[in-house]
Design a protein around this motif. Structure first.
Motif, mmCIF file in Angstrom:
data_model
loop_
_atom_site.group_PDB
_atom_site.id
_atom_site.type_symbol
_atom_site.label_atom_id
_atom_site.label_comp_id
_atom_site.label_asym_id
_atom_site.label_seq_id
_atom_site.Cartn_x
_atom_site.Cartn_y
_atom_site.Cartn_z
ATOM 1 N N GLN A 90 0.807 -1.209 0.000
ATOM 2 C CA GLN A 90 0.000 0.000 0.000
ATOM 3 C C GLN A 90 0.846 1.268 0.000
ATOM 4 O O GLN A 90 0.455 2.271 -0.608
ATOM 5 N N THR A 91 1.990 1.259 0.656
ATOM 6 C CA THR A 91 2.844 2.455 0.621
ATOM 7 C C THR A 91 3.479 2.655 -0.751
ATOM 8 O O THR A 91 3.989 3.745 -1.040
ATOM 9 N N ALA A 92 3.451 1.624 -1.590
ATOM 10 C CA ALA A 92 3.973 1.747 -2.952
ATOM 11 C C ALA A 92 2.871 1.944 -3.986
ATOM 12 O O ALA A 92 3.073 2.637 -4.989
ATOM 13 N N GLU A 93 1.682 1.368 -3.736
ATOM 14 C CA GLU A 93 0.662 1.304 -4.777
ATOM 15 C C GLU A 93 -0.610 2.076 -4.486
ATOM 16 O O GLU A 93 -1.365 2.387 -5.421
ATOM 17 N N ALA A 94 -0.917 2.369 -3.227
ATOM 18 C CA ALA A 94 -2.134 3.125 -2.932
ATOM 19 C C ALA A 94 -2.072 4.486 -3.628
ATOM 20 O O ALA A 94 -1.016 5.128 -3.657
ATOM 21 N N PRO A 95 -3.163 4.946 -4.226
ATOM 22 C CA PRO A 95 -3.131 6.186 -5.016
ATOM 23 C C PRO A 95 -2.551 7.388 -4.283
ATOM 24 O O PRO A 95 -1.784 8.164 -4.875
ATOM 25 N N ILE A 96 -2.871 7.569 -3.003
ATOM 26 C CA ILE A 96 -2.379 8.752 -2.305
ATOM 27 C C ILE A 96 -0.873 8.678 -2.102
ATOM 28 O O ILE A 96 -0.161 9.686 -2.245
ATOM 29 N N PHE A 97 -0.331 7.501 -1.817
ATOM 30 C CA PHE A 97 1.119 7.368 -1.688
ATOM 31 C C PHE A 97 1.800 7.561 -3.048
ATOM 32 O O PHE A 97 2.894 8.150 -3.125
ATOM 33 N N ARG A 98 1.177 7.074 -4.113
ATOM 34 C CA ARG A 98 1.749 7.253 -5.452
ATOM 35 C C ARG A 98 1.764 8.722 -5.842
ATOM 36 O O ARG A 98 2.703 9.189 -6.500
ATOM 37 N N ARG A 99 0.739 9.470 -5.442
ATOM 38 C CA ARG A 99 0.720 10.906 -5.746
ATOM 39 C C ARG A 99 1.880 11.614 -5.057
ATOM 40 O O ARG A 99 2.554 12.459 -5.665
ATOM 41 N N TYR A 100 2.116 11.284 -3.819
ATOM 42 C CA TYR A 100 3.260 11.873 -3.107
ATOM 43 C C TYR A 100 4.568 11.499 -3.796
ATOM 44 O O TYR A 100 5.456 12.347 -3.979
ATOM 45 N N ALA A 101 4.723 10.243 -4.158
ATOM 46 C CA ALA A 101 5.972 9.789 -4.771
ATOM 47 C C ALA A 101 6.215 10.462 -6.112
ATOM 48 O O ALA A 101 7.366 10.790 -6.456
ATOM 49 N N ARG A 102 5.162 10.667 -6.891
ATOM 50 C CA ARG A 102 5.330 11.320 -8.202
ATOM 51 C C ARG A 102 5.764 12.770 -8.056
ATOM 52 O O ARG A 102 6.545 13.281 -8.853
ATOM 53 N N ARG A 103 5.274 13.445 -7.041
ATOM 54 C CA ARG A 103 5.610 14.859 -6.847
ATOM 55 C C ARG A 103 6.978 15.044 -6.191
ATOM 56 O O ARG A 103 7.628 16.076 -6.401
ATOM 57 N N ALA A 104 7.390 14.088 -5.390
ATOM 58 C CA ALA A 104 8.620 14.233 -4.606
ATOM 59 C C ALA A 104 9.855 13.975 -5.471
ATOM 60 O O ALA A 104 9.807 13.232 -6.454
ATOM 61 N N ILE A 105 10.962 14.585 -5.076
ATOM 62 C CA ILE A 105 12.231 14.304 -5.736
ATOM 63 C C ILE A 105 12.975 13.169 -5.041
ATOM 64 O O ILE A 105 13.946 12.629 -5.584
ATOM 65 N N GLU A 106 12.515 12.797 -3.849
ATOM 66 C CA GLU A 106 13.136 11.690 -3.120
ATOM 67 C C GLU A 106 12.140 11.158 -2.100
ATOM 68 O O GLU A 106 11.398 11.921 -1.478
ATOM 69 N N CYS A 107 12.122 9.818 -1.952
ATOM 70 C CA CYS A 107 11.221 9.163 -1.007
ATOM 71 C C CYS A 107 12.005 8.107 -0.231
ATOM 72 O O CYS A 107 12.876 7.442 -0.781
ATOM 73 N N TYR A 108 11.649 7.952 1.030
ATOM 74 C CA TYR A 108 12.295 6.927 1.855
ATOM 75 C C TYR A 108 11.277 6.420 2.868
ATOM 76 O O TYR A 108 10.628 7.217 3.557
ATOM 77 N N THR A 109 11.117 5.091 2.944
ATOM 78 C CA THR A 109 10.156 4.484 3.863
ATOM 79 C C THR A 109 10.837 3.424 4.705
ATOM 80 O O THR A 109 11.579 2.586 4.190
ATOM 81 N N LEU A 110 10.549 3.467 5.997
ATOM 82 C CA LEU A 110 11.006 2.451 6.941
ATOM 83 C C LEU A 110 9.818 1.600 7.362
ATOM 84 O O LEU A 110 8.704 2.111 7.561
#
Length: 250
Positions: A90-110
């Motif tokens: 879900q942190t990779a595929e849920a639409p809201i997380f994908r929107r954040y990832a597309r806008r960001a220049i860098e992402c990191y999840t623990l």
């Protein structure tokens, strides 16, 4: 506000709760404006993500986050999930997380399992401790609602704490985040093992003095302290994998 849920499973075959903490860095300009507005607009979409439990949207402070001045370039999403597979998917595929990832220049999840917790967050107990501290890297999270009348006194202690944490050779990753500037503060740090984390906590320096001041002055309206085993990570931060030297994400 995150959903005030906490899921329990029967003993013996229970699924272990996973906590994810995702960081997003945004370039100056429209992307940062978008991220700021999403502090309010993203809430309905997060609440609808299948499998999500307790969640929080957070901003950060300048520098490494341990300051009251907001950093408009870094935001975070903390969430709980019923298992690791759901958390990673879900942190990779849920639409809201994908929107954040597309806008960001860098992402990191623990991805983490709770080993101990005390206190409350927004009136609920969000984390479900399931595991004893492991031999690998561990994380510490502290969250507090600061009483408005003592906020300035609290923040006078924070720069000294930040300096000491930054100088500690054991700390592998650190950041200060929060829901509301000045009043809702979260500190998060990752250590190679419990011994290194405990040694920092016991040292009689700015950190210990700040803790004593908090206790003596009753500065917090609400507080939570949690410890986690690090299970996995994904992405990079400041162009590197912060925990690779500790065997995470190698």
């Amino acid at each position: 506000m995150g959903l005030p849920t906490r899921t329990h499973w029967p003993k013996g075959d229970r699924v272990i709760q996973i906590v994810s903490l995702s960081f997003f860095r945004f370039a100056p300009g429209l992307s940062r404006l978008w991220a700021f507005t999403m502090m309010g607009l993203a809430r309905p979409a997060l609440a609808r993500v299948p499998g999500i439990g307790f969640w929080k949207l957070c901003g950060s402070g300048t520098g490494e986050g341990f300051t009251p001045k907001p950093n408009t370039g870094v935001y975070a999403i903390l969430a709980t999930w019923p298992d690791l597979a759901t958390a990673q998917r879900q942190t990779a595929e849920a639409p809201i997380f994908r929107r954040y990832a597309r806008r960001a220049i860098e992402c990191y999840t623990l991805f983490m399992q709770t080993t101990s917790v005390r206190g409350a967050w927004s009136g609920v107990a969000p984390f479900d401790p399931a595991e004893a501290p492991g031999a690998g890297p561990v994380a510490a999270l502290t969250r507090a609602t600061i009483k408005p009348l003592v906020a300035l006194r609290f923040w006078r202690h924070v720069p000294d704490i930040s300096t000491v944490i930054g100088a500690d050779p054991n700390v592998a990753f650190k950041i200060g985040i929060g829901e509301v500037p000045l009043l809702h503060q979260v500190t998060f740090s990752v250590w190679p093992d419990t011994a290194g984390m405990a040694a920092f906590a016991r040292h009689d320096g700015p950190h210990a003095r700040a803790i004593r001041a908090v206790r003596d002055g009753n500065w917090f309206r609400e507080e939570l302290y949690a410890r986690f085993n690090i299970i996995a990570d994904r992405g990079t931060w400041q162009g590197a994998k912060p925990l690779q030297h500790l065997g995470v994400g190698a």
